[in-house]
Scaffold this motif. Structure first.
Motif, short mmCIF file in Angstrom:
data_model
loop_
_atom_site.label_atom_id
_atom_site.label_comp_id
_atom_site.label_asym_id
_atom_site.label_seq_id
_atom_site.Cartn_x
_atom_site.Cartn_y
_atom_site.Cartn_z
N VAL A 175 0.92 -1.11 -0.08
CA VAL A 175 0.15 -0.10 -0.01
C VAL A 175 0.67 1.27 0.10
O VAL A 175 0.55 2.12 -0.92
CB VAL A 175 -0.83 0.02 1.23
CG1 VAL A 175 -1.67 1.41 1.20
CG2 VAL A 175 -1.86 -1.27 1.07
N GLU A 176 2.08 1.45 0.94
CA GLU A 176 2.66 2.40 1.05
C GLU A 176 3.41 2.81 -0.42
O GLU A 176 3.30 4.10 -0.62
CB GLU A 176 3.86 2.45 2.18
CG GLU A 176 3.12 2.18 3.53
CD GLU A 176 2.43 3.39 3.81
OE1 GLU A 176 2.75 4.95 3.27
OE2 GLU A 176 1.44 3.36 4.96
N PRO A 177 3.91 1.86 -1.25
CA PRO A 177 4.42 2.36 -2.47
C PRO A 177 3.45 2.91 -3.58
O PRO A 177 4.03 3.94 -4.22
CB PRO A 177 4.89 0.91 -3.09
CG PRO A 177 5.19 0.09 -1.67
CD PRO A 177 4.27 0.41 -0.83
N VAL A 178 2.12 2.74 -3.24
CA VAL A 178 1.31 3.26 -4.10
C VAL A 178 1.25 4.71 -3.88
O VAL A 178 1.16 5.56 -4.68
CB VAL A 178 0.07 2.57 -4.09
CG1 VAL A 178 -1.19 3.36 -4.65
CG2 VAL A 178 0.09 1.27 -4.47
N PHE A 179 0.91 5.15 -2.53
CA PHE A 179 0.82 6.37 -1.82
C PHE A 179 2.48 7.18 -2.58
O PHE A 179 2.11 8.39 -2.97
CB PHE A 179 1.10 6.48 -0.45
CG PHE A 179 -0.17 6.37 0.21
CD1 PHE A 179 -1.41 7.37 0.27
CD2 PHE A 179 -0.71 4.98 0.79
CE1 PHE A 179 -2.41 6.82 0.99
CE2 PHE A 179 -2.06 4.80 1.02
CZ PHE A 179 -2.92 5.88 1.20
N GLY A 180 3.50 6.55 -2.39
CA GLY A 180 4.57 7.14 -2.64
C GLY A 180 4.75 7.36 -4.17
O GLY A 180 5.27 8.58 -4.57
N SER A 181 4.18 6.56 -5.08
CA SER A 181 4.29 6.87 -6.58
C SER A 181 3.31 7.82 -6.84
O SER A 181 3.77 9.02 -7.66
CB SER A 181 3.66 5.54 -7.28
OG SER A 181 4.50 4.71 -6.98
#
Length: 207
Positions: A175-181
């Protein structure tokens, strides 16, 4: 924003004002995701979120919707009060001198939070040698608990289980990588529009 942990697909996104807590938006997000999944005959059985979404109302909401919430317990909540064991059958606490602190009624905070209140008999505390340490400025010892104590305890137990630790890692890795992207590569670190409607449109159609 909600993200499917299996494929990293964004399942819901919305814009809200920054003066509110993350926890107050979880219910609406949960309902919208369940509604969207239901149209495809899919069922949401687990919800992962960070500690910012932690509160008893959310834990209870998810249980009512038959969804297991993997949200770390955060804040001032304590599963136990040292020296004051709780008797669930009697709904009362016992002090170190084995005197009862029975349930006395409900109260409401300024923010609308409903609390359960327990307190000992003033005559018991008055004659107690531990009063100077236990209740130095009060007539008797009192304990205040949230009405969502049971959902909190279940969430706390899940958090400290082996699967709870696995779920935390799953959220961090999917989930966190999607926010980061979205913030790093799609220009959503800042939104140059006025109002929730414009912000929601910007979030829904990232550049």
């Amino acid at each position: 924003m909600s993200v499917d942990t299996a494929e990293g697909v964004i399942s819901h996104i919305q814009a809200d004002f920054a003066d509110g807590r993350d926890s107050q938006y979880l219910k609406n997000i949960g309902l919208r995701v369940q509604e969207r999944l239901g149209k495809s005959e899919l069922i949401m059985t687990n919800l992962l979120a960070d500690a910012g979404c932690s509160n008893g109302s959310n834990y209870d909401f998810l249980e009512q919707r038959k969804v297991t919430g993997w949200i770390p317990v955060f804040g001032k909540y304590k599963p136990e009060i040292e020296g004051f064991p709780y008797d669930r059958k009697r709904d009362e606490y016992r002090c170190p001198m084995d005197r009862p602190l029975p349930f006395k009624g409900f109260s409401t905070n300024k923010d609308g939070t409903v609390l359960k209140n327990y307190w000992a008999a003033p005559r018991d505390c008055k004659a107690c040698p531990m009063k100077p340490q236990c209740a130095p400025k009060k007539k008797c010892k009192s304990i205040t608990r949230t009405i969502y104590d049971e959902p909190y305890l279940r969430a706390y137990a899940r958090q400290h289980s082996e699967r709870g630790r696995q779920m935390k890692k799953l959220r961090q890795s999917t989930v966190e990588p999607v926010f980061g992207s979205l913030t790093q590569f799609y220009g959503l670190r800042k939104i140059g529009v006025l109002g929730k409607a414009g912000a929601h449109k910007s979030c829904s159609w990232p550049r």
